[in-house]
Design a protein around this motif. Structure first.
Motif, PDB file in Angstrom:
ATOM      1  N   LEU A   1       0.829  -1.199   0.000  1.00 30.94           N
ATOM      2  CA  LEU A   1       0.000   0.000   0.000  1.00 30.94           C
ATOM      3  C   LEU A   1       0.866   1.251   0.000  1.00 30.94           C
ATOM      4  O   LEU A   1       2.061   1.210   0.317  1.00 30.94           O
ATOM      5  CB  LEU A   1      -0.905  -0.003   1.237  1.00 30.94           C
ATOM      6  CG  LEU A   1      -1.787  -1.245   1.453  1.00 30.94           C
ATOM      7  CD1 LEU A   1      -2.528  -1.126   2.779  1.00 30.94           C
ATOM      8  CD2 LEU A   1      -2.751  -1.418   0.295  1.00 30.94           C
TER       9      LEU A   1
ATOM     10  N   ARG B   1     -11.060  -3.111   9.653  1.00 33.75           N
ATOM     11  CA  ARG B   1     -12.012  -3.588   8.658  1.00 33.75           C
ATOM     12  C   ARG B   1     -11.337  -4.712   7.882  1.00 33.75           C
ATOM     13  O   ARG B   1     -10.364  -4.481   7.162  1.00 33.75           O
ATOM     14  CB  ARG B   1     -12.439  -2.469   7.715  1.00 33.75           C
ATOM     15  CG  ARG B   1     -13.534  -2.850   6.730  1.00 33.75           C
ATOM     16  CD  ARG B   1     -13.937  -1.678   5.851  1.00 33.75           C
ATOM     17  NE  ARG B   1     -14.447  -0.557   6.651  1.00 33.75           N
ATOM     18  CZ  ARG B   1     -14.759   0.634   6.143  1.00 33.75           C
ATOM     19  NH1 ARG B   1     -14.600   0.856   4.836  1.00 33.75           N
ATOM     20  NH2 ARG B   1     -15.213   1.588   6.935  1.00 33.75           N
TER      21      ARG B   1
ATOM     22  N   ALA C   1     -11.858  -6.422   5.241  1.00 34.55           N
ATOM     23  CA  ALA C   1     -11.740  -6.369   3.787  1.00 34.55           C
ATOM     24  C   ALA C   1     -10.847  -5.235   3.298  1.00 34.55           C
ATOM     25  O   ALA C   1     -10.559  -5.153   2.100  1.00 34.55           O
ATOM     26  CB  ALA C   1     -13.127  -6.238   3.159  1.00 34.55           C
ATOM     27  N   ASP C   2     -10.394  -4.375   4.213  1.00 31.73           N
ATOM     28  CA  ASP C   2      -9.623  -3.206   3.795  1.00 31.73           C
ATOM     29  C   ASP C   2      -8.511  -2.918   4.791  1.00 31.73           C
ATOM     30  O   ASP C   2      -8.697  -2.164   5.748  1.00 31.73           O
ATOM     31  CB  ASP C   2     -10.540  -1.994   3.668  1.00 31.73           C
ATOM     32  CG  ASP C   2      -9.846  -0.795   3.043  1.00 31.73           C
ATOM     33  OD1 ASP C   2      -8.627  -0.883   2.784  1.00 31.73           O
ATOM     34  OD2 ASP C   2     -10.524   0.224   2.816  1.00 31.73           O
TER      35      ASP C   2
ATOM     36  N   SER D   1      -6.068  -1.029   4.687  1.00 29.97           N
ATOM     37  CA  SER D   1      -5.646   0.375   4.757  1.00 29.97           C
ATOM     38  C   SER D   1      -6.355   1.126   5.872  1.00 29.97           C
ATOM     39  O   SER D   1      -5.915   2.210   6.268  1.00 29.97           O
ATOM     40  CB  SER D   1      -5.912   1.069   3.415  1.00 29.97           C
ATOM     41  OG  SER D   1      -7.303   1.222   3.172  1.00 29.97           O
ATOM     42  N   LYS D   2      -7.466   0.566   6.388  1.00 28.99           N
ATOM     43  CA  LYS D   2      -8.197   1.214   7.476  1.00 28.99           C
ATOM     44  C   LYS D   2      -7.493   1.056   8.818  1.00 28.99           C
ATOM     45  O   LYS D   2      -7.841   1.733   9.784  1.00 28.99           O
ATOM     46  CB  LYS D   2      -9.621   0.666   7.568  1.00 28.99           C
ATOM     47  CG  LYS D   2     -10.461   0.920   6.314  1.00 28.99           C
ATOM     48  CD  LYS D   2     -10.578   2.411   6.026  1.00 28.99           C
ATOM     49  CE  LYS D   2     -11.453   2.650   4.803  1.00 28.99           C
ATOM     50  NZ  LYS D   2     -11.535   4.101   4.453  1.00 28.99           N
TER      51      LYS D   2
END
Length: 309
Positions: free
Chosen positions: A220, A255, A257-258, A260-261
């Motif tokens: 990321l 989260r 599924a993500d 980056s959170k």
């Protein structure tokens, strides 16, 4: 993937002896998710949880040997919850619980937990001219005051349950180390002029991250701008494979599924409040290998005062 281990040296802005020895002075172990996230529980509840873990064979009662503080420690860190100081990266909330491993794993209120780590590209505040290895953008700060920055360093004082919380970012990496956070636990001092003064260091250690999570994070932005050979846990010269008892954090995604959170990380630090270990003495157990190479800060001591790891 492993980094190249080379014999190089780095001069420090402050001449510190950092070849930390193996001393059975402090401890680090897991006493459970509930204790680590016990902000709203009573002291009695936290004590009961820790004691139950201890009586059921928790490693909390075994003091882990301290490791070196590493080549990038600076004293005078600020007492603050949010240590990001504008640095970008995947959010990381750390909840750490300090317990007395010599007294039934009871909480240690008032203990000062100090952490410091590199940014998303592998740079430490105070040492922004040190190359993290591989290919990374130059540190964003420039000019004569670049190494006066204090990002990603700070203290928190444990509450009645022995709990501290930090808001930071997921660390990057530098050659030849795996992703990690440095930690010291202090007792007996007090907050003064925005920092922590006096007392003694009971434990010096490092926190580590699961390889799969770390390598996903590094795809990321802004981490992806640092390319090169990342050292996995199995090939790191400090992490000894002991899991939580060796500093491996338990991570929960904000989260699933993500990534980056962000993540929440927790661990319980079992210490001996009567012991002392700064991680800066002589001995056989150090960070090993070589720190990042690069031009030292302009006010660094002479080469004769430098430390090689």
């Amino acid at each position: 993937m492993t980094g190249n281990h080379r014999n190089t040296t780095i001069t420090r802005r402050r001449a510190l002896a950092v070849t930390g020895g193996t001393v059975a002075a402090g401890g680090l172990a897991v006493a459970g998710y509930q204790t680590a996230f016990a902000d709203e529980t009573t002291t009695a509840e936290a004590t009961a949880t820790a004691s139950a873990s201890a009586t059921s064979g928790s490693a909390c009662m075994t003091l882990m040997s301290s490791v070196t503080e590493g080549p990038y420690y600076l004293d005078g860190a600020l007492v603050r919850k949010d240590i990001t100081e504008g640095k970008s990266g995947v959010p990381l909330t750390l909840r750490l619980t300090v317990v007395d491993a010599t007294d039934g794993c009871t909480p240690v209120p008032g203990a000062a937990v100090e952490i410091w780590h590199c940014d998303a590209w592998g740079y430490y505040s105070g040492y922004t001219t040190a190359n993290p290895g591989g290919s990374a953008p130059a540190e964003s700060e420039d000019g004569s005051t670049a190494d006066d920055k204090t990002y990603l360093r700070g203290y928190q004082i444990a509450n009645a349950n022995g709990v501290v919380k930090f808001e930071t970012i997921f660390p990057g990496w530098y050659t030849p180390r795996t992703c990690h956070i440095h930690v010291k636990v202090h007792t007996g001092g007090e907050k003064e002029d925005g920092t922590y003064e006096g007392g003694k260091v009971n434990y010096t250690g490092q926190f580590f991250f699961d390889d799969d999570i770390a390598q996903e994070i590094f795809t990321l932005e802004p981490y992806a701008q640092h390319s090169g050979s990342y050292t996995t846990l199995d090939n790191d010269m400090v992490y000894d494979g002991g899991g939580a008892s060796s500093g491996l954090l338990t991570l929960k995604p904000v989260r699933k599924a993500d990534p980056s959170k962000g993540y929440k990380g927790f661990l319980t630090l079992g210490v001996d409040p009567d012991a002392e270990n700064t991680g800066a003495g002589s001995g056989g157990s150090g960070e090993g290998g070589t720190p990042p190479t690069g031009t030292p800060p302009s006010d660094a001591p002479s080469a004769s005062a430098s430390t090689a790891l």
